[in-house]
Design a protein around this motif. Structure first.
Motif, short mmCIF file in Angstrom:
data_model
loop_
_atom_site.label_atom_id
_atom_site.label_comp_id
_atom_site.label_asym_id
_atom_site.label_seq_id
_atom_site.Cartn_x
_atom_site.Cartn_y
_atom_site.Cartn_z
N ARG A 80 0.96 -1.06 -0.46
CA ARG A 80 0.27 -0.15 -0.15
C ARG A 80 0.57 1.66 0.12
O ARG A 80 0.65 1.86 1.06
N TYR A 81 1.66 1.39 -0.78
CA TYR A 81 2.70 2.76 -1.37
C TYR A 81 2.14 3.55 -1.49
O TYR A 81 2.15 4.46 -0.87
N ASP A 82 0.46 3.00 -1.99
CA ASP A 82 0.05 4.57 -2.64
C ASP A 82 -0.88 5.27 -1.78
O ASP A 82 -0.56 6.35 -1.80
N MET A 83 -0.87 4.79 -0.62
CA MET A 83 -1.12 5.42 0.86
C MET A 83 -0.23 6.37 0.53
O MET A 83 -0.07 7.15 2.11
N ASN A 84 1.24 6.45 1.55
CA ASN A 84 1.61 7.05 1.56
C ASN A 84 2.49 8.39 0.92
O ASN A 84 1.48 8.42 -0.01
N SER A 85 2.17 9.16 1.45
CA SER A 85 2.17 10.93 0.85
C SER A 85 2.61 11.72 -0.30
O SER A 85 1.99 11.73 -1.27
N ASP A 86 3.61 10.59 -0.72
CA ASP A 86 4.85 11.19 -1.60
C ASP A 86 4.09 10.21 -3.38
O ASP A 86 3.52 11.18 -4.12
N LEU A 87 3.26 9.60 -2.94
CA LEU A 87 2.70 8.49 -4.05
C LEU A 87 1.78 8.90 -4.33
O LEU A 87 0.66 8.55 -5.34
N LYS A 88 1.01 9.09 -2.72
CA LYS A 88 -0.11 9.43 -3.60
C LYS A 88 -0.75 10.80 -3.92
O LYS A 88 -1.77 10.50 -4.54
N ASP A 89 0.61 12.23 -3.47
CA ASP A 89 -0.05 12.97 -4.38
C ASP A 89 0.06 12.85 -5.24
O ASP A 89 -0.58 13.13 -7.02
N MET A 90 1.38 11.92 -6.24
CA MET A 90 1.70 11.70 -7.38
C MET A 90 0.44 10.68 -7.82
O MET A 90 0.47 11.41 -9.26
N VAL A 91 -0.08 10.19 -7.64
CA VAL A 91 -1.58 9.02 -8.27
C VAL A 91 -2.30 9.90 -8.47
O VAL A 91 -2.91 10.14 -9.06
N LEU A 92 -2.53 11.27 -7.90
CA LEU A 92 -3.46 12.32 -7.58
C LEU A 92 -2.83 13.54 -9.34
O LEU A 92 -3.84 13.27 -9.86
N ARG A 93 -1.99 13.71 -9.24
CA ARG A 93 -1.65 14.42 -10.41
C ARG A 93 -1.26 13.50 -11.79
O ARG A 93 -2.32 14.32 -12.67
N TYR A 94 -1.26 12.60 -11.07
CA TYR A 94 -1.18 11.68 -12.30
C TYR A 94 -2.67 11.64 -12.60
O TYR A 94 -2.93 11.32 -14.34
N LYS A 95 -3.59 11.02 -12.12
CA LYS A 95 -5.19 11.18 -12.67
C LYS A 95 -5.36 12.91 -13.02
O LYS A 95 -6.48 12.14 -13.84
N ASN A 96 -5.22 13.37 -12.37
CA ASN A 96 -5.45 14.57 -13.29
C ASN A 96 -5.44 14.88 -14.34
O ASN A 96 -5.69 15.39 -15.42
N LYS A 97 -3.85 14.55 -14.91
CA LYS A 97 -3.57 14.46 -15.43
C LYS A 97 -4.02 13.69 -16.53
O LYS A 97 -4.51 14.26 -17.86
#
Length: 546
Positions: free
Chosen positions: A343-360
């Motif tokens: 669950r790396y995606d729950m860590n803040s850095d990847l969580k932010d990266m996923v959000l930015r990627y999803k928004n893109k």
């Protein structure tokens, strides 16, 4: 042995992140969530701006020395956020294709982090290990050796050698035989020898000769003349490359170990009885039947491998271990499951990266569905653009040239006089020119002005077919040019440039539609800019730029 599959797996998911320093040539920007703007209370952070700068760098090739207009760029990021909001309002964030892309992004980023945690960070190379490797692998051997195609030849030569003991004499005797190679004396560093030769030479004393050694499909007889320790004064020069060599070896070993650990942890179920019944190299009719077999051969959590899928991995005519093929299927699945379990995606850095990627991805999906699809281009609009911008489609004037090159002005002046007396330019170029075009009578071929040497550019427009130039100095040489032929500039036919016209008209109409849409969204949005944050960001990114 290096596990190639794991290497491919890691390579497939590894992502190289571009630091803002490399994009803008500036000091590292703070990773804190400093808010640069609010768009309907949705914060646009410095991290969001950095991400957009990375995208722009890859797409537009932003120079490291080119100043970036931060206020203008932030307005662009705000426009993108407005489109994301609109996409969410239209429920595009539920699009199955989008969800699949985001899941794939999370997986590859998670695998990258797993690789770092379980392989890269666990590998260390000590100074003592580097010194030991240097002392062992950089020692040198002075060798004489005989190389043959067959063991029979090698054994026969070994018998001869035992009797004569002179490699020089043997070289003269067998030099004409292509299937034998005799090297009287050569110096080799240990690291450059193959494994089989290393093992033999390490056990020889100076003056001793080996038995026949097979290595790489060839057969050798080796005599050790002398052995020398690695030179102390070269250690510092080799240290970095040795570190990388040892680290790579340890990374491969750790990768293998970790894959073994994962396989045991995941406990995949393999139907061994069914596996043993499958032929490694079935004939064509058997293979066709096996390919239709949907029985489950391997299970790993939710993933299954059927008999038919397994048979597709068999290569006709090549016998490969069935267990190895099974492992090739298990390993990437085990890596994926373990990476997602963390669950790396729950860590803040990847969580932010996923959000930015999803928004893109959301913005791209919105543009495709609502903006790009709304662009309509008629044949008349394309024709009008072509007629209004005909200068864009002019072909340049082309010149077919000959040249004569000399080393001295005196020689060039002599050739010029002969040309003025009607001497043949082609004959003189072939017999007097010193450049590579002399073989073709000085013919350079067709050139446009932009591709010509600087000395010729200044005069070419004054030369007509048949004209000969004055002597031109070009670097250390002197040249005389002749125009053989010339084509005039003309406007390209519409049908020939139609694809380019379509692209440009589309860009114009899309730009207008995008601006209209964004302007409307801006008029309805509550946008707040944090000027201080933008000023600080601008200073950090553009400091030291010309």
């Amino acid at each position: 042995m290096i596990n190639n599959l794991l290497k491919l797996r890691w390579a497939r998911y590894s992502v190289y992140f571009i630091c803002i320093v490399s994009l803008a040539g500036c000091a590292t920007v703070s990773q804190k969530k400093d808010i640069a703007a609010l768009v309907d209370n949705d914060p646009v952070t410095i991290g969001d701006i950095e991400y957009s700068l990375q995208i722009a760098h890859r797409r537009e090739g932003l120079s490291q020395t080119k100043s970036i207009n931060i206020p203008e760029f932030v307005q662009k990021v705000i426009d993108e956020r407005l489109l994301v909001h609109e996409a969410k309002r239209m429920n595009l964030d539920r699009d199955p294709g989008l969800i699949k892309k985001v899941d794939a992004y999370i997986l590859r980023e998670s695998v990258t982090r797993l690789y770092s945690d379980e392989v890269l960070t666990k590998v260390k190379v000590s100074e003592d290990e580097i010194k030991e490797y240097y002392g062992k692998e950089y020692k040198t051997y002075t060798l004489s050796y005989i190389e043959t195609d067959s063991p029979e030849d090698a054994e026969a030569l070994l018998h001869t050698l035992n009797a004569e003991t002179d490699f020089s004499e043997l070289a003269r005797k067998f030099a004409s035989r292509e299937f034998r190679k005799v090297t009287v004396e050569a110096i080799h560093t240990r690291k450059d020898l193959n494994k089989e030769l290393k093992e033999v030479i390490d056990n020889l004393s100076p003056g001793e000769t080996s038995n026949v050694v097979e290595a790489g499909g060839r057969h050798y007889i080796v005599r050790l003349i002398s052995r020398h320790s690695a030179p102390d004064n070269e250690f510092d020069l080799k240290k970095e490359s040795i570190h990388e060599t040892l680290r790579k070896t340890k990374v491969d070993q750790r990768s293998d170990e970790y894959l073994d650990h994962l396989e045991k942890k995941m406990s995949p179920e393999v139907n061994q009885e069914l596996l043993s019944s499958i032929p490694v190299d079935p004939d064509q009719s058997e293979r066709a039947a096996w390919l239709q077999d949907n029985r489950i051969l391997v299970s790993l959590r939710e993933s299954t491998l059927t008999v038919g899928e397994f048979v597709t991995m068999l290569r006709p005519g090549k016998e490969v271990s069935k267990d190895r093929i099974i492992r090739r299927w298990i390993e990437p699945k085990a890596v994926d499951y373990e990476a997602l379990d963390r669950r790396y995606d729950m860590n803040s850095d990847l969580k932010d990266m996923v959000l930015r990627y999803k928004n893109k991805m959301l913005m791209n999906l919105f543009i495709k569905k609502e903006l790009t699809s709304g662009v309509r281009i008629s044949d008349q609009e394309m024709l009008d653009y072509y007629n209004d911008n005909r200068d864009e489609y002019h072909t340049p004037v082309r010149y077919k040239l000959q040249q004569i090159t000399t080393n001295t002005m005196t020689e060039a002046e002599d050739i010029k006089r002969e040309l003025e007396n009607n001497a043949d330019f082609t004959w003189l170029a072939r017999n007097r020119s010193v450049d590579n075009y002399s073989f073709s009578g000085g013919t350079v071929g067709w050139l446009v002005k932009s591709n010509m040497p600087s000395d010729l550019k200044s005069i070419i427009e004054d030369l007509q077919p048949g004209h000969i130039s004055d002597i031109m100095k070009s670097g250390d040489f002197y040249r005389i040019y002749r125009v053989q032929d010339k084509t005039e500039s003309k406007v390209e036919d519409y049908d020939r440039v139609r694809p380019d016209v379509h692209r440009k008209v589309f860009a114009i109409k899309y730009g207008e539609l995008h601006k209209t849409y964004v302007d409307k969204l801006r008029s309805e949005a509550d946008i707040v800019i944090n000027e201080k944050v933008l000023q600080d960001l601008d200073r950090m990114i553009n400091s030291g730029k010309s």
